[in-house]
Motif scaffolding. Structure first.
Motif, mmCIF file in Angstrom:
data_model
loop_
_atom_site.group_PDB
_atom_site.id
_atom_site.type_symbol
_atom_site.label_atom_id
_atom_site.label_comp_id
_atom_site.label_asym_id
_atom_site.label_seq_id
_atom_site.Cartn_x
_atom_site.Cartn_y
_atom_site.Cartn_z
ATOM 1 N N THR A 189 0.830 -1.216 0.000
ATOM 2 C CA THR A 189 0.000 0.000 0.000
ATOM 3 C C THR A 189 0.866 1.269 0.000
ATOM 4 O O THR A 189 0.900 1.995 0.993
ATOM 5 N N PRO A 190 1.541 1.533 -1.104
ATOM 6 C CA PRO A 190 2.324 2.775 -1.147
ATOM 7 C C PRO A 190 1.388 3.976 -1.115
ATOM 8 O O PRO A 190 0.305 3.937 -1.699
ATOM 9 N N THR A 191 1.799 5.034 -0.400
ATOM 10 C CA THR A 191 0.960 6.242 -0.408
ATOM 11 C C THR A 191 1.521 7.290 -1.373
ATOM 12 O O THR A 191 0.781 8.088 -1.906
ATOM 13 N N ARG A 192 2.842 7.254 -1.596
ATOM 14 C CA ARG A 192 3.448 8.231 -2.526
ATOM 15 C C ARG A 192 4.360 7.504 -3.505
ATOM 16 O O ARG A 192 5.257 6.754 -3.109
ATOM 17 N N ILE A 193 4.115 7.751 -4.792
ATOM 18 C CA ILE A 193 4.897 7.097 -5.857
ATOM 19 C C ILE A 193 5.441 8.175 -6.798
ATOM 20 O O ILE A 193 4.737 9.134 -7.130
ATOM 21 N N LEU A 194 6.694 7.992 -7.219
ATOM 22 C CA LEU A 194 7.303 8.886 -8.223
ATOM 23 C C LEU A 194 7.696 8.046 -9.431
ATOM 24 O O LEU A 194 8.327 6.991 -9.273
ATOM 25 N N GLU A 195 7.339 8.484 -10.634
ATOM 26 C CA GLU A 195 7.956 7.899 -11.829
ATOM 27 C C GLU A 195 8.872 8.952 -12.458
ATOM 28 O O GLU A 195 8.433 10.040 -12.837
ATOM 29 N N ILE A 196 10.133 8.592 -12.597
ATOM 30 C CA ILE A 196 11.129 9.472 -13.223
ATOM 31 C C ILE A 196 11.178 9.162 -14.717
ATOM 32 O O ILE A 196 11.372 7.996 -15.092
ATOM 33 N N PRO A 209 16.727 16.515 -5.650
ATOM 34 C CA PRO A 209 15.612 15.884 -4.938
ATOM 35 C C PRO A 209 14.259 16.468 -5.336
ATOM 36 O O PRO A 209 14.166 17.642 -5.706
ATOM 37 N N VAL A 210 13.239 15.627 -5.249
ATOM 38 C CA VAL A 210 11.859 16.046 -5.520
ATOM 39 C C VAL A 210 11.094 16.166 -4.206
ATOM 40 O O VAL A 210 10.283 17.056 -4.018
ATOM 41 N N ALA A 211 11.369 15.249 -3.286
ATOM 42 C CA ALA A 211 10.586 15.171 -2.049
ATOM 43 C C ALA A 211 11.148 16.087 -0.979
ATOM 44 O O ALA A 211 12.365 16.202 -0.831
ATOM 45 N N ARG A 263 21.641 7.281 -7.625
ATOM 46 C CA ARG A 263 22.110 7.689 -6.302
ATOM 47 C C ARG A 263 21.112 8.665 -5.651
ATOM 48 O O ARG A 263 20.778 8.538 -4.479
ATOM 49 N N LEU A 264 20.611 9.611 -6.459
ATOM 50 C CA LEU A 264 19.669 10.607 -5.927
ATOM 51 C C LEU A 264 18.372 9.970 -5.421
ATOM 52 O O LEU A 264 17.746 10.477 -4.490
ATOM 53 N N CYS A 265 17.971 8.870 -6.043
ATOM 54 C CA CYS A 265 16.714 8.219 -5.643
ATOM 55 C C CYS A 265 16.743 7.836 -4.172
ATOM 56 O O CYS A 265 15.713 7.882 -3.487
ATOM 57 N N ARG A 266 17.910 7.455 -3.686
ATOM 58 C CA ARG A 266 18.038 7.052 -2.283
ATOM 59 C C ARG A 266 17.515 8.166 -1.370
ATOM 60 O O ARG A 266 16.804 7.916 -0.400
ATOM 61 N N GLY A 267 17.834 9.407 -1.709
ATOM 62 C CA GLY A 267 17.399 10.543 -0.888
ATOM 63 C C GLY A 267 15.915 10.852 -1.037
ATOM 64 O O GLY A 267 15.316 11.470 -0.166
ATOM 65 N N ASP A 268 15.315 10.455 -2.148
ATOM 66 C CA ASP A 268 13.887 10.709 -2.363
ATOM 67 C C ASP A 268 13.015 9.560 -1.846
ATOM 68 O O ASP A 268 11.789 9.680 -1.808
ATOM 69 N N LEU A 269 13.650 8.433 -1.488
ATOM 70 C CA LEU A 269 12.888 7.291 -0.964
ATOM 71 C C LEU A 269 12.836 7.370 0.559
ATOM 72 O O LEU A 269 13.842 7.695 1.194
ATOM 73 N N VAL A 311 11.088 1.473 -2.046
ATOM 74 C CA VAL A 311 11.463 0.545 -3.121
ATOM 75 C C VAL A 311 11.739 1.294 -4.423
ATOM 76 O O VAL A 311 10.997 2.207 -4.788
ATOM 77 N N ILE A 312 12.817 0.898 -5.098
ATOM 78 C CA ILE A 312 13.099 1.397 -6.446
ATOM 79 C C ILE A 312 12.782 0.266 -7.423
ATOM 80 O O ILE A 312 13.128 -0.893 -7.175
ATOM 81 N N ALA A 313 12.073 0.592 -8.505
ATOM 82 C CA ALA A 313 11.687 -0.424 -9.489
ATOM 83 C C ALA A 313 12.081 0.074 -10.873
ATOM 84 O O ALA A 313 11.667 1.166 -11.293
#
Ligand SMILES: C[S@@+](CC[C@H](N)C(=O)[O-])C[C@H]1O[C@@H](n2cnc3c(N)ncnc32)[C@H](O)[C@@H]1O
Length: 207
Positions: A46-53, A107-109, A136-142, A147-149
């Motif tokens: 049940t993710p509440t926030r999802i980002l697609e890059i 970062p986005v978040a 690498r940047l995704c780590r900071g936005d997660l 989870v990164i997919a």
């Protein structure tokens, strides 16, 4: 202008034209996109926030909205032409999907709005240079445990095909999986084949 800015500008130009026939053509070779979202739905309940890059024309945004009815989704892309196509497609989910027009170079978040899930589908192979920095940047936005997919081109043993894909801004040298392995613990890590063994593509879900 930096090499990364040059790459972004050249992709904007490429998609100014390709956005017009993107959806009509890409089903024939961007394999694994639907499978990625089905796989993710098994892993992230049940993710509440999802980002697609690099959300492009929004195919995955719609699939994510359907798979995760409780989630707020952000689609980010540097091409306004691709986002224009996405805008029409996501209209039924406009209350839950936002579009951001920018490159993913920071970062986005905010601290309170980190993402449970970041999806990157066939964008990393086009970010040269800089795909490693994106990972690498995704780590900071997660958020912690997020989870990164990723689904993307992996490699080909055919030099002529690698060169042809290079003309289309795609680098296929196994570089993405190596970087994902270095930064994330894999939960799912699969290699698929396109048209016999013309190319291989990678599906990676990690934490
Ligand atoms: C091959 S398309 C994939 C679109 C979509 N994810 C899909 O699976 O159909 C790659 C997309 O990534 C976007 N893109 C490339 N580099 C980017 C960057 N640095 N930041 C944001 N978007 C980028 C392009 O504009 C393009 O829309």
């Amino acid at each position: 202008m930096s090499d990364a800015d040059r790459n972004a500008s050249s992709l904007r130009g490429y998609y100014r034209w390709h956005a017009k026939f993107y959806d009509a053509t890409r089903w024939a070779f961007l394999f694994g996109r639907r499978g990625l979202i089905a796989t993710v739905a098994d892993q992230v309940k049940t993710p509440t926030r999802i980002l697609e890059i690099g959300c492009g024309t929004g195919k995955n945004l719609v699939a994510l909205a359907e798979a995760f009815p409780g989630a707020k989704i952000t689609g980010l892309d540097l091409s306004s032409d691709m986002l224009d196509c996405a805008r029409a497609k996501i209209a039924p989910f406009a209350d839950r999907i936002d579009l951001l027009h920018r490159p993913y170079n920071g970062p986005v978040a905010g601290e309170d709005g980190k993402f449970d899930l970041i999806v990157i589908s066939y964008a990393l192979s086009m970010i040269n240079p800089g795909f490693d920095e994106v990972i690498r940047l995704c780590r900071g936005d997660l958020r912690e445990g997020g989870v990164i997919a990723v689904v993307d081109f992996h490699e080909t043993r055919w030099t002529w095909f690698r060169k042809w894909m290079g003309v289309n801004h795609v680098r296929m040298e196994g570089q993405i999986l190596a970087q994902l392995d270095a930064g994330y613990e894999a939960v799912v890590r699969q290699i698929g084949r396109g048209y016999g063994d013309l190319w291989r593509y990678v599906t990676f879900v990690g934490r």
